[in-house]
Write an enzyme that holds these catalytic residues in place. Sequence first.
Site, PDB file in Angstrom:
ATOM      1  CD  GLU A  88      -2.965   0.720   2.811  1.00 53.28           C
ATOM      2  OE1 GLU A  88      -3.686  -0.439   2.597  1.00 53.28           O
ATOM      3  OE2 GLU A  88      -2.653   1.748   3.684  1.00 53.28           O
ATOM      4  CE  LYS A 111       5.949   5.293   5.730  1.00 50.84           C
ATOM      5  NZ  LYS A 111       6.530   7.053   6.656  1.00 50.84           N
ATOM      6  CG  ASP A 120       5.735  13.019   3.970  1.00 47.04           C
ATOM      7  OD1 ASP A 120       5.471  12.288   4.018  1.00 47.04           O
ATOM      8  OD2 ASP A 120       5.742  13.055   2.778  1.00 47.04           O
ATOM      9  CE1 TYR A 162      -1.951   2.965   9.500  1.00 42.68           C
ATOM     10  CE2 TYR A 162      -1.648   5.166   7.222  1.00 42.68           C
ATOM     11  CZ  TYR A 162      -1.721   4.672   8.835  1.00 42.68           C
ATOM     12  OH  TYR A 162      -0.501   5.767   9.541  1.00 42.68           O
ATOM     13  CE  LYS A 194       9.968   6.411   4.767  1.00 44.36           C
ATOM     14  NZ  LYS A 194      10.841   8.353   5.183  1.00 44.36           N
ATOM     15  CB  CYS A 196      22.553  45.213  -1.291  1.00 40.20           C
ATOM     16  SG  CYS A 196      20.302  45.093  -0.705  1.00 40.20           S
ATOM     17  CB  CYS A 199      19.694  49.150  -0.805  1.00 39.44           C
ATOM     18  SG  CYS A 199      20.917  48.284   0.719  1.00 39.44           S
ATOM     19  CB  CYS A 210      22.364  43.527   2.426  1.00 46.08           C
ATOM     20  SG  CYS A 210      21.597  45.766   2.614  1.00 46.08           S
ATOM     21  CB  CYS A 250      18.224  47.257   2.857  1.00 49.09           C
ATOM     22  SG  CYS A 250      18.124  46.353   1.127  1.00 49.09           S
TER      23      CYS A 250
HETATM   24  S1  IVH Z   1       0.640   1.017   8.411  1.00 49.52           S
HETATM   25  C1  IVH Z   1       3.059  -0.661  12.609  1.00 49.52           C
HETATM   26  N1  IVH Z   1       0.346   1.787   6.482  1.00 49.52           N
HETATM   27  O1  IVH Z   1       3.993   5.344   8.209  1.00 49.52           O
HETATM   28  C2  IVH Z   1       2.480   0.635  11.805  1.00 49.52           C
HETATM   29  N2  IVH Z   1       1.258   3.370   7.948  1.00 49.52           N
HETATM   30  O2  IVH Z   1       6.546   4.714  10.301  1.00 49.52           O
HETATM   31  C3  IVH Z   1       1.251   0.238  11.215  1.00 49.52           C
HETATM   32  N3  IVH Z   1       2.340   5.421   7.281  1.00 49.52           N
HETATM   33  O3  IVH Z   1       2.585   5.316  11.578  1.00 49.52           O
HETATM   34  C4  IVH Z   1       1.084   1.487   9.838  1.00 49.52           C
HETATM   35  N4  IVH Z   1       1.098   5.466   4.850  1.00 49.52           N
HETATM   36  O4  IVH Z   1       1.650   6.928  10.446  1.00 49.52           O
HETATM   37  C5  IVH Z   1       0.777   1.865   7.448  1.00 49.52           C
HETATM   38  N5  IVH Z   1      -0.145   2.854   4.222  1.00 49.52           N
HETATM   39  C6  IVH Z   1       0.555   3.304   5.197  1.00 49.52           C
HETATM   40  C7  IVH Z   1       0.979   4.072   6.092  1.00 49.52           C
HETATM   41  C8  IVH Z   1       1.939   4.218   7.900  1.00 49.52           C
HETATM   42  C9  IVH Z   1       1.576   6.308   6.073  1.00 49.52           C
HETATM   43  C10 IVH Z   1       2.697   5.952   8.558  1.00 49.52           C
HETATM   44  C11 IVH Z   1       2.037   5.889   9.956  1.00 49.52           C
HETATM   45  C12 IVH Z   1       3.259   5.471  10.856  1.00 49.52           C
HETATM   46  C13 IVH Z   1       4.321   5.212   9.262  1.00 49.52           C
HETATM   47  C14 IVH Z   1       4.621   4.133  10.018  1.00 49.52           C
END
Ligand code: IVH
Length: 668
Positions: free
Chosen positions: A113, A115, A117, A226, A314, A408, A411, A426, A431
Amino acid sequence: MADSDLKEIERLSELIRKHDHLYYVLDRPEVTDREYDRLMDQLKELESRHPEWVFADSPTQRVGGKASDKFPPVAHRLPMLSLDNTYSEEELAAFHQRVLKGLQADAAEYVAEPKIDGLGVTLIYEDGKFVKGATRGDGKTGEDVTSNLKTIRSIPLRLPLKKSERGVLEVRGEVYMERGAFQRLNEAREQEGEPPFANPRNAAAGSVRLLDPGITASRPLNIWIYSLGHCDLPLPDTLSGVLEKLKSLGFRTNPDTRFCRNLEEMHAAVAYWDKKRRDLGYDVDGLVFKLNDLESQARLGSTAKHPRWAVAYKFEAEQAETRVLNISVQVGRTGAITPVADLEPVFLSGSTVKRATLHNEDEVKRLDARVGDRVLIEKAGEIIPKVIRTLETDENRENPKWKMPTECPECASPLRRLEGEAVWRCENFQCPAQLKERLLHFGSRNAMDIDHLGEAVVAQLIDRCGVEKYSDLYTLELDQLKELDRLAEKSGENLLQAIEKSKQAGLARLIFGLGVRHVGQRVAQVLARTFGSLEKIMNAPAEELEAIDEIGPRIANSITDYLHNPENREEIARLQERGVVTTEENGDAESGPLSGKQIVLTGTLETMTREEAKRKIQEAGGRVMSSVSGKTDFVVAGADPGSKARKAEQQGVRLIGEQDFLALLKKQ
Ligand code: IVH
């Protein structure tokens, strides 16, 4: 090499602590997650070779960041663990091997799935009703942000449960902001003179942790669910089954999960997502692989920090190639000169990039970036992309090397670079570029919070209304504002009202707004709470400032330099004359139970965090000092007190425990 390993452990720990503070406390990260994770991995690796050097306060010894004390704490019934990271095919393969070995199996099936941000949260339902939502915090304790989460429309407030399905259901997910929505939000903020968020993650985290849910409601937030926390309901026996069930209950689960039955399929998923993530409309920084079979998950269990049944892969930050059209420099509020590359527009991570920062002179030299060069740029979660390297390799190429201007651009004052500093400045306080940035900062959200004081307005106030300093804002009249472009009578009135209102902003905001070098929001708050009035700060010698916990010599000197400068003193007097409040109601509570007391904290308290203890002391009128001295009134010692307790004993300073401390706080 043992000694150098110890030094490296200390260096990495210090660096990670700094980045933790920037990320978790200030919501203002300076490195990408990937860079951060690398640092953490290096530290873990060194510590695994030297278990004797794994100190109790090492950044590896906790699950995540700490919860702030803005919201009531929520103890997670099941910890919210984080994921172990992998960065290469080999590391992913090693994870898979560990799983197979742990299960004594020759195959395993995963759900992969994206991840997201964003900000991890947990949602608690009782008998199908949403009752509480919390941030992840440090994994054990989060913050109660129920009201804010309720404003997210995709979070169901009621679940269509069957009669038999009673009890607690806790689901977990990630709150995030789509890139388009993020850009629109930032544009609106800039127009209103508010500082833009650095990236969608900060915008999401900042929005969930606002004190006013009304503002959260106006932020375009969304959530992907998730996983599960505590659950009293009968459950399917696979993760994919659980996700199906959650979806049927109305939760927003990611439709793009994929099954992987072996390592090849895992690698294929990585390749697929690394490409696809660019078209998603929201930031995805990796891929999460989770064992599908829940019984196998339980068998593998978790370490203190990570589940053994899941891992994150990552991605590299997104990069693009383009050409440098020009290199110009920008003048900041403190006169700092930043070289910036104007680029041939290129599409990267969901937006068109036209400029990239080159940070400072040394960085341009290191890159040897020149006008006309093809360069590689990277957007590592931040909105301001950076130039990673030039793709031209010919040292003798025609384009001349870039040189820092000597004057600068705004100025024409000569620029200067102080010894030991990376930036040129500067030094002309008048300025116009600096003045504009200073006024914008003064009026910004976290400073005096003056609505309608955006870039266009500030530029005109300087050019057409003769505004030269902060105090000039407070003598502006409606007639003057009517003349300004794009400022109708109504908004002129609104601006004046906002300026009037800012007089009551309070000492902390004023100190921050003045823009004293090295004095950020946090230090400004500490100063305001400790001293209570600007006069008292002005009369404090640098040593007295330095003795305060959180204020080091560099900050202390910068403050005294600023406040002893006659021009600044005159400006402060003018602000006072014009009605700007220079005291803090909460500060140095004269009548507080700890009024005037100098207190040092050591060890771990049971009933509150260090931050809470500091705040309580300050609210009670006391001052938190960093070290024990003859002036210390007493030392509060929690569990495992450090050298400060010893020093107190040696010097005959009173030492009290947590219970006595709590009793003192209560006294009137
Ligand atoms: S599963 C036991 N799925 O990433 C942790 N986490 O570094 C199970 N996160 O704290 C988490 N997308 O906040 C999971 N598809 C995803 C995610 C996800 C982002 C975050 C989550 C977690 C952190 C872990």
